[in-house]
Write a protein that holds these residues in place. Structure first.
Motif, PDB file in Angstrom:
ATOM      1  N   LEU A 388      13.908   0.184   7.196  1.00 24.20           N
ATOM      2  CA  LEU A 388      14.240   1.088   6.093  1.00 24.20           C
ATOM      3  C   LEU A 388      14.214   0.350   4.760  1.00 24.20           C
ATOM      4  O   LEU A 388      13.699   0.870   3.756  1.00 24.20           O
ATOM      5  CB  LEU A 388      15.618   1.697   6.330  1.00 24.20           C
ATOM      6  N   PHE A 389      14.730  -0.863   4.744  1.00 21.87           N
ATOM      7  CA  PHE A 389      14.726  -1.666   3.526  1.00 21.87           C
ATOM      8  C   PHE A 389      13.293  -1.899   3.034  1.00 21.87           C
ATOM      9  O   PHE A 389      12.987  -1.735   1.839  1.00 21.87           O
ATOM     10  CB  PHE A 389      15.426  -3.000   3.795  1.00 21.87           C
ATOM     11  N   LEU A 390      12.391  -2.278   3.949  1.00 19.50           N
ATOM     12  CA  LEU A 390      11.000  -2.528   3.566  1.00 19.50           C
ATOM     13  C   LEU A 390      10.328  -1.258   3.047  1.00 19.50           C
ATOM     14  O   LEU A 390       9.569  -1.298   2.072  1.00 19.50           O
ATOM     15  CB  LEU A 390      10.220  -3.082   4.756  1.00 19.50           C
ATOM     16  N   PHE A 391      10.590  -0.151   3.682  1.00 19.04           N
ATOM     17  CA  PHE A 391       9.991   1.113   3.261  1.00 19.04           C
ATOM     18  C   PHE A 391      10.370   1.441   1.814  1.00 19.04           C
ATOM     19  O   PHE A 391       9.515   1.748   0.978  1.00 19.04           O
ATOM     20  CB  PHE A 391      10.437   2.227   4.202  1.00 19.04           C
ATOM     21  N   LEU A 392      11.631   1.346   1.504  1.00 23.06           N
ATOM     22  CA  LEU A 392      12.088   1.669   0.150  1.00 23.06           C
ATOM     23  C   LEU A 392      11.549   0.670  -0.869  1.00 23.06           C
ATOM     24  O   LEU A 392      11.152   1.049  -1.986  1.00 23.06           O
ATOM     25  CB  LEU A 392      13.617   1.687   0.109  1.00 23.06           C
ATOM     26  N   LEU A 393      11.500  -0.602  -0.484  1.00 26.62           N
ATOM     27  CA  LEU A 393      11.021  -1.622  -1.416  1.00 26.62           C
ATOM     28  C   LEU A 393       9.518  -1.468  -1.679  1.00 26.62           C
ATOM     29  O   LEU A 393       9.062  -1.578  -2.833  1.00 26.62           O
ATOM     30  CB  LEU A 393      11.332  -3.010  -0.854  1.00 26.62           C
ATOM     31  N   PHE A 394       8.739  -1.205  -0.634  1.00 27.33           N
ATOM     32  CA  PHE A 394       7.299  -1.032  -0.835  1.00 27.33           C
ATOM     33  C   PHE A 394       6.982   0.217  -1.647  1.00 27.33           C
ATOM     34  O   PHE A 394       6.034   0.219  -2.439  1.00 27.33           O
ATOM     35  CB  PHE A 394       6.567  -0.984   0.506  1.00 27.33           C
ATOM     36  N   LEU A 395       7.746   1.272  -1.454  1.00 29.59           N
ATOM     37  CA  LEU A 395       7.544   2.458  -2.282  1.00 29.59           C
ATOM     38  C   LEU A 395       7.734   2.119  -3.758  1.00 29.59           C
ATOM     39  O   LEU A 395       7.004   2.611  -4.624  1.00 29.59           O
ATOM     40  CB  LEU A 395       8.515   3.565  -1.870  1.00 29.59           C
ATOM     41  N   ARG A 396       8.716   1.286  -4.026  1.00 32.23           N
ATOM     42  CA  ARG A 396       8.959   0.880  -5.408  1.00 32.23           C
ATOM     43  C   ARG A 396       7.819   0.031  -5.941  1.00 32.23           C
ATOM     44  O   ARG A 396       7.327   0.228  -7.070  1.00 32.23           O
ATOM     45  CB  ARG A 396      10.278   0.100  -5.473  1.00 32.23           C
ATOM     46  N   LEU A 397       7.348  -0.920  -5.154  1.00 36.95           N
ATOM     47  CA  LEU A 397       6.296  -1.830  -5.602  1.00 36.95           C
ATOM     48  C   LEU A 397       4.959  -1.108  -5.790  1.00 36.95           C
ATOM     49  O   LEU A 397       4.166  -1.482  -6.660  1.00 36.95           O
ATOM     50  CB  LEU A 397       6.128  -2.968  -4.595  1.00 36.95           C
ATOM     51  N   LEU A 398       4.707  -0.093  -4.984  1.00 40.59           N
ATOM     52  CA  LEU A 398       3.422   0.613  -5.022  1.00 40.59           C
ATOM     53  C   LEU A 398       3.521   1.956  -5.749  1.00 40.59           C
ATOM     54  O   LEU A 398       2.681   2.831  -5.560  1.00 40.59           O
ATOM     55  CB  LEU A 398       2.915   0.846  -3.593  1.00 40.59           C
ATOM     56  N   LYS A 399       4.527   2.082  -6.569  1.00 35.99           N
ATOM     57  CA  LYS A 399       4.741   3.338  -7.277  1.00 35.99           C
ATOM     58  C   LYS A 399       3.526   3.730  -8.115  1.00 35.99           C
ATOM     59  O   LYS A 399       3.171   4.904  -8.216  1.00 35.99           O
ATOM     60  CB  LYS A 399       5.979   3.219  -8.164  1.00 35.99           C
ATOM     61  N   GLY A 400       2.869   2.759  -8.722  1.00 37.52           N
ATOM     62  CA  GLY A 400       1.708   3.062  -9.545  1.00 37.52           C
ATOM     63  C   GLY A 400       0.465   3.394  -8.748  1.00 37.52           C
ATOM     64  O   GLY A 400      -0.473   4.006  -9.271  1.00 37.52           O
ATOM     65  N   ASP A 401       0.425   2.993  -7.472  1.00 35.19           N
ATOM     66  CA  ASP A 401      -0.751   3.245  -6.642  1.00 35.19           C
ATOM     67  C   ASP A 401      -0.657   4.568  -5.883  1.00 35.19           C
ATOM     68  O   ASP A 401      -1.666   5.215  -5.621  1.00 35.19           O
ATOM     69  CB  ASP A 401      -0.926   2.110  -5.631  1.00 35.19           C
ATOM     70  N   LEU A 402       0.556   4.935  -5.493  1.00 38.21           N
ATOM     71  CA  LEU A 402       0.757   6.138  -4.691  1.00 38.21           C
ATOM     72  C   LEU A 402       1.815   7.004  -5.347  1.00 38.21           C
ATOM     73  O   LEU A 402       2.965   6.577  -5.479  1.00 38.21           O
ATOM     74  CB  LEU A 402       1.222   5.774  -3.275  1.00 38.21           C
ATOM     75  N   SER A 403       1.427   8.195  -5.729  1.00 41.65           N
ATOM     76  CA  SER A 403       2.429   9.104  -6.268  1.00 41.65           C
ATOM     77  C   SER A 403       3.347   9.555  -5.146  1.00 41.65           C
ATOM     78  O   SER A 403       2.961   9.630  -3.978  1.00 41.65           O
ATOM     79  CB  SER A 403       1.749  10.321  -6.900  1.00 41.65           C
ATOM     80  N   ALA A 404       4.578   9.850  -5.484  1.00 46.99           N
ATOM     81  CA  ALA A 404       5.559  10.238  -4.481  1.00 46.99           C
ATOM     82  C   ALA A 404       5.152  11.544  -3.809  1.00 46.99           C
ATOM     83  O   ALA A 404       4.573  12.431  -4.430  1.00 46.99           O
ATOM     84  CB  ALA A 404       6.935  10.391  -5.124  1.00 46.99           C
TER      85      ALA A 404
END
Length: 462
Positions: A388-404
């Motif tokens: 879960l920690f990795l999922f949330l962190l990667f979403l933050r890091l890749l925010k510019g590549d993948l829209s929510a």
């Protein structure tokens, strides 16, 4: 997208066989070896898998990326990776000989450690040949090689594996079979494989591969947790953990790795020329993985005792808590593999390795703290927290590549998942056979997805 689906289904078909074979292997070996023997065997493989990372590094991923961009240079990348892996295998064996002799002198497991290293060394060479299949987007050939190997291994285990040592030898022979088959496919259909060497290619493979190997080491959550459980609680506890985690690892190898493997070469090509297409493909892929992970999580939570008894026998009842914890962990896990590959495709290996390092520390620390008071189930809960920690962190890091993802798209499958859970719970309480319970629940889930519009017309057409 159609070619992506074709390649993903090719890998998926092979991994379906791998899934069934891996569950059958786990069931056969667990019943024959018992909790302690199975714990010894799986812990041996986990130790060798971690050591084997120093043989493979992450060179295959780098070679796929480079070969996808420049196909004529594929023989050079493959040949150089084969040479490097052979040298690293020798170096790891020598280091293991020096250090393990001091740790386990006179103990029987020592020869098995070197046999385990041989399994991962030979498998590493076979994996390098899949660079050709993936860079040319001919995943059906990889599916052929891996399916044949899985069936061959299952037959050998069923006929010959009666102890930890005989099981290890069977795994080694099946690795040789995969290498020989993959070599012949590449030779006949593409070019004669050969051990080659180029300084510039070697440096690029080592430099980029070392960072990926570090990330893969950090992502070896189940191997690390299994060794922690083995060290803290003994072989039987490691056997319970290994049996319970086998469902999670089967899903891990079946679904996200199939899709991510098909995506990676495509993304490497489109990353610079059409980033919007990459974002759209990833958004759809994330949605499909979410739909597949929901029923797995529900079945793991509600049917854990019956699943363990069905596959491994009554002596593995203590594995139920592991099944439940890792079933919930599957929800972020299937998403993480897509995010891993996007980081590598965009050339951010260093940031990827650092992020995985943070997740690995959380995984090992939580497993160490929770394994003592709560046993194997506590260690599995620690691994779930790390996912879960990795999922949330990667979403933050890749925010510019993948829209929510749109909130509505995440909510649409939930009524179908709730109906699936009610059917699982109700039919299980009524004492229906396990197979019928699962089939009925999946039919209800599929009908619910259609009724609530979780799949669009474009999804059905695809």
């Amino acid at each position: 997208m159609n070619k992506l689906v074709t390649n993903a289904l090719s890998l998926f078909s092979a991994k379906v066989v791998l899934l069934l074979a891996s569950l059958a292997l786990a069931a056969i070996l667990a019943r024959r070896l018992g909790p302690a023997g199975y714990g010894d065997f799986r812990s041996l493989l986990s130790l060798c898998a971690l050591l084997g990372l120093a043989i493979e590094l992450g060179m295959d991923k780098i070679a796929i990326r480079e070969s996808s961009a420049a196909p004529p240079r594929t023989p050079l990348w493959v040949g150089t990776a084969l040479s490097l892996k052979s040298l690293f295998a020798l170096a790891v064996a020598l280091c293991a000989l020096v250090f393990l002799l001091r740790l386990v002198t006179g103990r029987r497991p020592l020869p098995l450690v070197f046999l385990g290293l041989g399994i991962y060394a030979v498998t590493g060479l076979a994996n390098t040949l899949t660079v050709v299949f993936r860079s040319r987007e001919r995943m059906g050939l990889e599916a052929l090689a891996k399916t044949a190997k899985s069936l061959f291994l299952l037959a050998l285990v069923f006929l010959l594996a009666r102890s930890v040592a005989s099981a290890a030898w069977v795994y080694f022979v099946s690795a040789l079979f995969q290498l020989a088959l993959s070599w012949e496919l590449v030779r006949r259909l593409f070019f004669p494989p050969a051990f080659r060497w180029e300084g510039a290619a070697s440096r690029r493979l080592i430099r980029g591969g070392a960072l990926l190997a570090l990330a893969v080491f950090f992502n070896s959550f189940q191997d690390v947790v299994r060794l922690i459980v083995y060290w803290k609680s003994g072989a039987a506890a490691a056997g319970y953990y290994s049996a319970g985690s086998s469902f999670f690892q089967a899903l891990e190898g079946l679904v996200p790795l199939s899709l991510a493997g098909a995506l990676f070469p495509l993304v490497c090509r489109l990353r610079s020329s059409d980033p919007d297409s990459v974002a759209r493909i990833y958004r759809r892929s994330r949605g499909y993985l979410y739909l597949l992970a929901l029923p797995f999580a529900a079945a793991s939570v509600l049917l854990a005792p019956r699943l363990c008894a069905f596959f491994f026998g009554g002596s593995f009842a203590a594995s139920s808590g592991v099944v439940r914890a890792l079933g919930v962990a599957a929800l972020p896990m299937v998403q993480n593999y897509l995010l891993f590959d996007l980081m590598v495709a965009s050339g951010r290996e260093a940031l990827f390795a650092a992020t995985m390092g943070a997740g690995a520390l959380l995984n090992a620390g939580a497993a160490y703290l929770l394994a003592g008071p709560f046993g194997p189930a506590g260690a599995a809960a620690g691994s779930a927290l790390a996912q879960l920690f990795l999922f949330l962190l990667f979403l933050r890091l890749l925010k510019g590549d993948l829209s929510a993802a749109a909130p509505l798209s995440l909510l649409r499958p939930l009524p179908a998942a709730a109906a699936l859970g009610l059917v699982l719970w109700g039919l299980d309480r009524c004492g229906w056979p396990l197979k019928l319970v699962v089939r009925a629940a999946l039919l209800v889930y599929g009908a619910g997805l259609a009724a609530y519009g979780a799949l669009t017309r474009a999804d059905w057409a695809l």
